[in-house]
Scaffold this motif. Structure first.
Motif, short mmCIF file in Angstrom:
data_model
loop_
_atom_site.label_atom_id
_atom_site.label_comp_id
_atom_site.label_asym_id
_atom_site.label_seq_id
_atom_site.Cartn_x
_atom_site.Cartn_y
_atom_site.Cartn_z
N ILE A 263 75.93 -31.36 13.00
CA ILE A 263 74.83 -30.99 12.10
C ILE A 263 75.34 -30.03 11.03
N ASP A 264 75.17 -30.40 9.78
CA ASP A 264 75.50 -29.53 8.64
C ASP A 264 74.18 -28.96 8.14
N TRP A 265 73.89 -27.71 8.52
CA TRP A 265 72.60 -27.11 8.18
C TRP A 265 72.43 -26.92 6.68
N ASP A 266 73.49 -26.50 6.00
CA ASP A 266 73.39 -26.23 4.56
C ASP A 266 73.09 -27.50 3.76
N ALA A 267 73.78 -28.59 4.12
CA ALA A 267 73.59 -29.85 3.39
C ALA A 267 72.47 -30.69 3.98
N ALA A 268 71.94 -30.28 5.14
CA ALA A 268 70.92 -31.06 5.84
C ALA A 268 71.41 -32.49 6.10
N ILE A 269 72.62 -32.57 6.68
CA ILE A 269 73.26 -33.86 6.96
C ILE A 269 73.68 -33.90 8.42
N TRP A 270 73.44 -35.02 9.06
CA TRP A 270 73.92 -35.27 10.41
C TRP A 270 75.02 -36.33 10.30
N THR A 271 76.24 -35.99 10.70
CA THR A 271 77.37 -36.93 10.61
C THR A 271 77.63 -37.53 11.99
N VAL A 272 77.39 -38.82 12.12
CA VAL A 272 77.62 -39.53 13.37
C VAL A 272 79.04 -40.06 13.36
N PRO A 273 79.90 -39.67 14.30
CA PRO A 273 81.29 -40.14 14.30
C PRO A 273 81.39 -41.64 14.53
N ALA A 274 82.49 -42.21 14.07
CA ALA A 274 82.68 -43.66 14.10
C ALA A 274 82.58 -44.24 15.51
N GLU A 275 83.08 -43.51 16.51
CA GLU A 275 83.11 -44.07 17.86
C GLU A 275 81.72 -44.27 18.46
N ARG A 276 80.68 -43.63 17.88
CA ARG A 276 79.33 -43.81 18.39
C ARG A 276 78.52 -44.78 17.54
N MET A 277 79.12 -45.29 16.46
CA MET A 277 78.44 -46.21 15.57
C MET A 277 78.75 -47.66 15.94
N LYS A 278 77.79 -48.52 15.85
CA LYS A 278 78.01 -49.94 16.14
C LYS A 278 79.00 -50.53 15.15
N SER A 279 78.99 -50.06 13.91
CA SER A 279 79.89 -50.56 12.87
C SER A 279 81.28 -49.96 12.95
N ARG A 280 81.46 -48.96 13.87
CA ARG A 280 82.75 -48.28 14.03
C ARG A 280 83.15 -47.52 12.76
N ARG A 281 82.18 -47.11 11.97
CA ARG A 281 82.45 -46.31 10.78
C ARG A 281 81.57 -45.07 10.80
N GLU A 282 82.13 -43.95 10.35
CA GLU A 282 81.36 -42.70 10.30
C GLU A 282 80.11 -42.89 9.46
N HIS A 283 79.00 -42.30 9.92
CA HIS A 283 77.72 -42.49 9.25
C HIS A 283 77.09 -41.12 8.97
N ARG A 284 76.69 -40.89 7.71
CA ARG A 284 76.06 -39.62 7.31
C ARG A 284 74.56 -39.86 7.13
N VAL A 285 73.76 -39.08 7.87
CA VAL A 285 72.31 -39.27 7.87
C VAL A 285 71.63 -38.05 7.24
N PRO A 286 70.94 -38.21 6.11
CA PRO A 286 70.18 -37.10 5.53
C PRO A 286 69.04 -36.69 6.46
N LEU A 287 68.85 -35.41 6.62
CA LEU A 287 67.82 -34.91 7.52
C LEU A 287 66.62 -34.39 6.71
N ALA A 288 65.49 -35.03 6.95
CA ALA A 288 64.25 -34.61 6.27
C ALA A 288 63.79 -33.26 6.83
N PRO A 289 62.92 -32.56 6.10
CA PRO A 289 62.42 -31.26 6.58
C PRO A 289 61.88 -31.31 8.00
N ALA A 290 61.21 -32.41 8.35
CA ALA A 290 60.67 -32.52 9.72
C ALA A 290 61.79 -32.53 10.75
N CYS A 291 62.93 -33.15 10.41
CA CYS A 291 64.10 -33.16 11.30
C CYS A 291 64.65 -31.75 11.49
#
Length: 337
Positions: A263-291
């Motif tokens: 979790i990157d609090w400043d950028a409000a980004i959640w970075t999911v590492p490649a090994e946990r992604m179905k596509s095997r590629r790192e995924h960056r998820v923007p986090l809405a205020p509710a998140c």
């Protein structure tokens, strides 16, 4: 002109270490490589073309035996035979014999072993093994893979095509993959008997017509606020994980494995590492205020954002039980977005 033969001696062959070619006569040469390894080569002309034919390493083929072999090949050459062509034919015969000894079950095991590392879920390999062992092996598992034909494949699939359509479709694909592997590996040749398009589609009913796919009913967008309100009233990490999954449209494994370090609090980004992604590629998820609000309500000192018992990763069953209670699934909630 008489060609000189037996130029080399056993002592010469043993002692020579300088890189190069050393003739014994009658086309027989000793080749010494830069590393010092020694091997026999027969040089000859056939149909106007120069050929080099390896006979074997000196350690396996002493001088006397190399001469006998060269003389035998020379006689074949004088009779109008190409020794290299003879060798290729013999190799083809041996491969054919080997193919007849390679059963479908042998090929299935080899295929699974070759691809196991590329399958994310260990259960995937077990599913392959289970379906093949249950349905395919009793019919043609012990037969040579070269002898498996369309009739045998249909015999496996037809009894379960109507009642267990999803299993049958996956089984057909697995048999097709194994047969393709066997063809590329030179254990069989010809058409793939498990191919669907233009082949089995003429013999078996369209699976989508036999067992039409029924999607989960989507939650009406107007009901989403009510659903979220009810979910927030529930305690426990499973409820919070499901809420987070809804906000991010993420998969269960991605959410359950989420760690605070991602979790990157400043950028409000959640970075999911490649090994946990179905596509095997790192995924960056923007986090809405509710998140962000949800995350700040949790204990950031733990390893996992949504820990299970004893601080370990939350089980998938925990989230599934909440879905069952609310009669909804993550997939059914995605259309709301």
């Amino acid at each position: 002109m008489v060609r000189l033969a037996n130029k080399l001696s056993a002592l010469k062959v043993t002692n020579v270490n300088k890189r190069g070619w050393y003739s014994d006569g009658n086309g027989l040469w000793l080749q010494v490589s830069a590393s010092g390894s020694k091997s026999w080569v027969l040089r000859f002309n056939f149909a106007g073309t120069r050929h080099h034919m390896g006979l074997g390493a000196l350690r396996d083929l002493p001088l006397a035996q190399a001469r006998v072999l060269a003389q035998d090949l020379g006689r074949r050459l004088r009779d109008g035979h190409n020794p290299l062509a003879d060798r290729r034919h013999l190799d083809a015969v041996r491969r054919a014999d080997k193919a007849r000894q390679m059963t479908f079950d042998d090929c299935a095991k080899a295929f699974i072993k070759a691809h196991r590392a590329s399958w994310r879920n260990p259960k995937h390999a077990k599913q392959w093994e289970s379906t093949l062992e249950t349905y395919a092996s009793p019919v043609f598992g012990s037969l040579s893979v070269a002898d498996v034909d369309t009739a045998m494949v249909v015999k496996v699939l037809e009894p379960i095509w109507a009642d267990k359509t999803e299993t049958a479709v996956r089984l057909r694909g697995r048999i097709e993959s194994i047969m393709d592997w066997a063809t590329v590996s030179k254990f069989r040749s010809g058409e793939n008997p498990a191919r669907w398009r233009g082949h089995l589609d003429y013999l078996l009913a369209n699976p989508s017509k036999v067992a039409p796919v029924v999607n989960h009913p989507a939650l009406a967008w107007a009901e989403a606020p009510i659903f979220i309100k009810e979910l927030r009233e529930r305690d426990g990490f499973a409820a919070r994980a499901l809420e987070f999954a809804i906000y991010t449209a993420a998969r269960s494994g991605e959410v359950r494995g989420a760690r605070w370090a991602e979790i990157d609090w400043d950028a409000a980004i959640w970075t999911v590492p490649a090994e946990r992604m179905k596509s095997r590629r790192e995924h960056r998820v923007p986090l809405a205020p509710a998140c962000i609000t949800l995350l700040r309500s949790l204990d950031a000192n733990a390893e996992f954002v949504f820990p299970g018992r004893q601080g370990k990763m939350l089980s998938d069953m925990s989230i599934t039980s909440w879905q069952s209670e609310f009669e909804a699934s993550r997939t059914a909630l995605r259309p709301v977005f």
